[in-house]
Design an enzyme around this catalytic site. Structure first.
Site: not given
Ligand code: SF4
Length: 300
Positions: A45, A128, A146, A208, A217
């Site tokens: 991370e 985070y 994120d 997409c 969406c």
């Protein structure tokens, strides 16, 4: 602009398709394997926050081989962390990870804590990273925001192309509203939305046709309205102080002994910018000035 909110997009209708897609398409990354443990997740991370996976992979492997536990890293000078950070960029992250390893060793017996509050109390760990480690390493329910996740939520739920430059309270509220109730499923959702943003709903070329939530969406259904917010921050590098800092630090990483000023002067012609960059590295604790105009990576 059509803005769809979490109340208009039933969260549960997104969960199955996104988590199902993740089961099929998730990359096999070392920090996702059980043997990575919480320390492996934490190291990944720190490295992944501002660096792509492809560049992180080799450094991550070397890091974990050398320092398989926080105490192994804590036992070495911080300069060794900076050296091993290599060319990942933003090297203050190496110092922060070293500081976190020391605190884990001193306060938690060398085991990465599982409680979100304890993680957040470690030096160098922000909201985070605490949420990501608690979620990915310990399967807890946290909103993990994120840049990839924020972009997916901005498009799929809010109906805009890009999230604001800095995370807002509204984004946090939306992320919490979208979280599955169950801990394990929430952790899966966090990883899945992050992977969707990294692989399909990318910043410049969203695909997409491969997206499991294309039919829901908000941004796509609204005809993909153009970005109307403030200009997005660029990532220019050439000619910046960051580039100079990178070159100066590279000299010190390669050196086994303190280096003279002349060795640093050789890597950048412009003296004012060079001095500013070196001052910044010293102020950040990444470089230690010694008597006689010599420099080295920090020993303490
Ligand atoms: S449909 Fe397209 S824009 Fe919407 S979340 Fe999926 S990839 Fe992103």
């Amino acid at each position: 602009m059509t803005a769809m909110t979490a109340t208009q997009t039933p969260p549960a209708s997104l969960h199955d398709p996104v988590i199902g897609w993740f089961e099929q398409h998730a990359r096999d990354l070392p920090w996702r394997r059980p043997e990575a443990g919480a320390w492996g997740v934490m190291v990944s991370e720190f490295m992944l926050q501002q660096t792509p996976v492809s560049r992180v992979l080799p450094v991550y492997e070397q890091w974990l081989a050398r320092w398989p536990r926080p105490a192994d890293l804590a036992a070495e000078p911080p300069g060794e962390a900076v050296r091993a950070w290599g060319r990942l960029g933003y090297p203050r992250r190496a110092l922060r990870l070293h500081g976190a390893a020391q605190a884990i060793t001193e306060r938690h017996g060398g085991d990465v804590p599982s409680e979100h509050g304890q993680l957040l109390a470690l030096p160098g760990i922000g909201e985070y990273t605490a949420a990501a480690v608690a979620s990915f390493a310990y399967g807890q329910r946290h909103a993990v925001l994120d840049t990839n996740v924020r972009r997916v939520f901005a498009r799929a739920a809010t109906g805009i192309q890009y999230p604001p430059n800095a995370t807002t309270a509204a984004e946090r509220k939306l992320a919490r509203a979208l979280l599955p109730e169950d801990d394990e499923r929430a952790a899966r959702w966090a990883a899945a939305t992050m992977e969707l943003g990294a692989l399909v709903c990318t910043a410049k070329n969203e695909d997409c046709t491969r997206c499991p939530i294309a039919g829901q969406c908000a941004w796509r259904l609204a005809g993909k309205p153009a970005h109307q917010g403030p200009p997005r921050r660029g990532q220019t590098y050439a000619g910046t102080d960051r580039q100079v800092r990178g070159r100066l630090l590279a000299v010190l990483r390669e050196a086994v002994a303190p280096v003279p000023q002349s060795a640093l002067d050789a890597v950048w012609d412009e003296p004012v910018q060079r001095a500013r960059a070196l001052d910044g590295l010293v102020a950040d604790g990444l470089v230690e000035p010694l008597a006689g105009g010599q420099y080295r990576l920090p020993l303490s």
